[in-house]
Design a protein around this motif. Structure first.
Motif, PDB file in Angstrom:
ATOM      1  N   HIS A  54      40.844  47.048  47.067  1.00 19.66           N
ATOM      2  CA  HIS A  54      42.096  47.548  46.552  1.00 19.66           C
ATOM      3  C   HIS A  54      41.768  49.101  45.946  1.00 19.66           C
ATOM      4  O   HIS A  54      40.764  49.589  46.306  1.00 19.66           O
ATOM      5  CB  HIS A  54      42.768  46.747  45.629  1.00 19.66           C
ATOM      6  CG  HIS A  54      42.902  45.241  46.185  1.00 19.66           C
ATOM      7  ND1 HIS A  54      43.896  44.890  46.785  1.00 19.66           N
ATOM      8  CD2 HIS A  54      42.137  44.135  45.959  1.00 19.66           C
ATOM      9  CE1 HIS A  54      43.766  43.543  47.316  1.00 19.66           C
ATOM     10  NE2 HIS A  54      42.764  43.233  46.666  1.00 19.66           N
ATOM     11  N   GLU A  75      42.238  43.328  39.239  1.00 18.64           N
ATOM     12  CA  GLU A  75      41.367  43.043  40.281  1.00 18.64           C
ATOM     13  C   GLU A  75      40.694  44.325  40.769  1.00 18.64           C
ATOM     14  O   GLU A  75      39.295  44.182  40.976  1.00 18.64           O
ATOM     15  CB  GLU A  75      41.788  42.305  41.481  1.00 18.64           C
ATOM     16  CG  GLU A  75      40.870  41.577  42.499  1.00 18.64           C
ATOM     17  CD  GLU A  75      41.289  41.500  43.890  1.00 18.64           C
ATOM     18  OE1 GLU A  75      42.414  41.277  43.854  1.00 18.64           O
ATOM     19  OE2 GLU A  75      40.405  41.407  44.793  1.00 18.64           O
ATOM     20  N   HIS A 136      36.199  41.174  46.518  1.00 16.95           N
ATOM     21  CA  HIS A 136      37.268  40.960  46.012  1.00 16.95           C
ATOM     22  C   HIS A 136      37.243  39.758  45.149  1.00 16.95           C
ATOM     23  O   HIS A 136      36.292  39.152  44.784  1.00 16.95           O
ATOM     24  CB  HIS A 136      38.398  40.390  47.041  1.00 16.95           C
ATOM     25  CG  HIS A 136      38.766  41.748  47.844  1.00 16.95           C
ATOM     26  ND1 HIS A 136      39.810  42.081  47.961  1.00 16.95           N
ATOM     27  CD2 HIS A 136      38.265  42.578  48.567  1.00 16.95           C
ATOM     28  CE1 HIS A 136      40.268  42.875  49.014  1.00 16.95           C
ATOM     29  NE2 HIS A 136      39.152  43.250  49.308  1.00 16.95           N
ATOM     30  N   HIS A 137      38.335  39.392  44.271  1.00 18.35           N
ATOM     31  CA  HIS A 137      38.606  38.326  43.528  1.00 18.35           C
ATOM     32  C   HIS A 137      39.779  37.701  43.706  1.00 18.35           C
ATOM     33  O   HIS A 137      40.736  38.464  43.810  1.00 18.35           O
ATOM     34  CB  HIS A 137      38.235  38.607  41.929  1.00 18.35           C
ATOM     35  CG  HIS A 137      36.725  39.098  41.856  1.00 18.35           C
ATOM     36  ND1 HIS A 137      36.402  40.456  42.111  1.00 18.35           N
ATOM     37  CD2 HIS A 137      35.749  38.493  41.335  1.00 18.35           C
ATOM     38  CE1 HIS A 137      35.047  40.346  41.905  1.00 18.35           C
ATOM     39  NE2 HIS A 137      34.721  39.285  41.412  1.00 18.35           N
TER      40      HIS A 137
HETATM   41 ZN   LIG Z   1      41.484  41.313  46.746  1.00 13.32          ZN
END
Ligand SMILES: [Zn+2]
Length: 275
Positions: A54, A75, A136-137
């Motif tokens: 992102h 995030e 990512h999370h």
């Molecule tokens: Zn993500």
């Protein structure tokens, strides 16, 4: 006298000197921690792309979920914080690193991330990099939901995804609030969500490439641990530049270090097994 002269003759001195040298060299060699792949330098050193998921208008998941205006955590910020921590650790081990996202750039197309990765590897190291990790999370509407998932693009990426999944799943250390299934309360479970394949934010066209979702940033326990631990702090990326930007909310440095250590463990295990 005859014996002494023979003892100190130039050829004997040479032999003793040689033996001493071999002993000293063996001592130095075996007394150092031997990490075969990671001590290589120059062209042979492994090169890794780290891709923080992102950025810019694309916040990723937020906490609380789906409340952009009132969100306390983004995030995209957590992803970048973990990426910088992984970069520092890999470089200390002699691994070359490039980042796709440095500050808060909006890079929504996978193809652009791929091009940035390729260009930066060639620019910095004169060749393409060896592997790529997207950090990512995960996100869910359910703030009690939590777990680990690893995403891969195609079958060639499976071995690398196993190494990262294993490190993140089995990793001990400061994981105080991530309760294991067997000890979890009925209100909280940290589940093994295994592997997923497909698009899902993966940088396609690079192999091996793996995407990690170490936990859910939308999970209340995980988010509050970031927001209110003793070591929680607001972070500023790209300090001193016009792109400088402080994170929304605060992040626990210990929690970031824990995850970064495990991702590095997964990367180094894979490098040592496959190079
Ligand atoms: Zn993500």
């Amino acid at each position: 006298m005859e014996t002494l002269r023979a003892y100190y003759s130039p050829s004997k001195l040479f032999l003793w000197g040689g033996a001493l040298f071999v002993l000293l060299a063996s001592f130095l060699f075996f007394s150092q921690e031997h990490i075969p792949i990671l001590e290589q330098e120059g062209e042979l050193a492994p090169l890794v792309v780290l891709d923080a998921g992102h950025g810019g208008k694309d916040l990723g998941a937020t906490f609380p979920p789906e409340q952009e205006d009132r969100a306390r955590l983004f995030e995209k910020d957590l992803n970048l914080a973990v990426v910088y921590a992984v970069k520092e650790r890999l470089e200390r081990r002699g691994v070359g690193v490039v980042l796709t996202r440095l500050c808060d750039e909006d890079i929504q197309e996978s193809a652009r991330r791929l091009n940035i990765a390729k260009e930066r590897c060639v620019e910095k190291f004169g060749r393409l990099c060896d592997l790529l990790v997207s950090v990512h999370h995960n996100g869910s509407f359910d703030v009690t939901h939590d777990g680990l998932m690893v995403v891969y693009g195609k079958e060639d990426d499976l071995l690398f995804s196993y190494a990262l999944h294993k490190a993140l799943w089995e990793g001990e250390g400061p994981r105080p609030l991530i309760a294991r299934a067997e000890t979890a309360s009925p209100h909280y479970r940290y589940g093994n969500e295994g592997f997923l394949t497909g698009e899902y934010g993966i940088v396609t066209g690079f192999s091996p490439a793996v995407l990690t979702e170490a936990y859910y940033i939308t999970n209340e326990k995980q988010a509050l641990e970031h927001l209110s631990s003793a070591d929680s702090t607001s972070l500023v990326f790209c300090t001193g530049r016009k792109e400088a930007r402080a994170t929304r909310g605060a992040f626990s440095m210990g929690k970031i270090a824990w995850e970064a250590d495990l991702i590095v463990q997964g990367i180094t295990t894979f490098l040592e097994e496959s190079f």
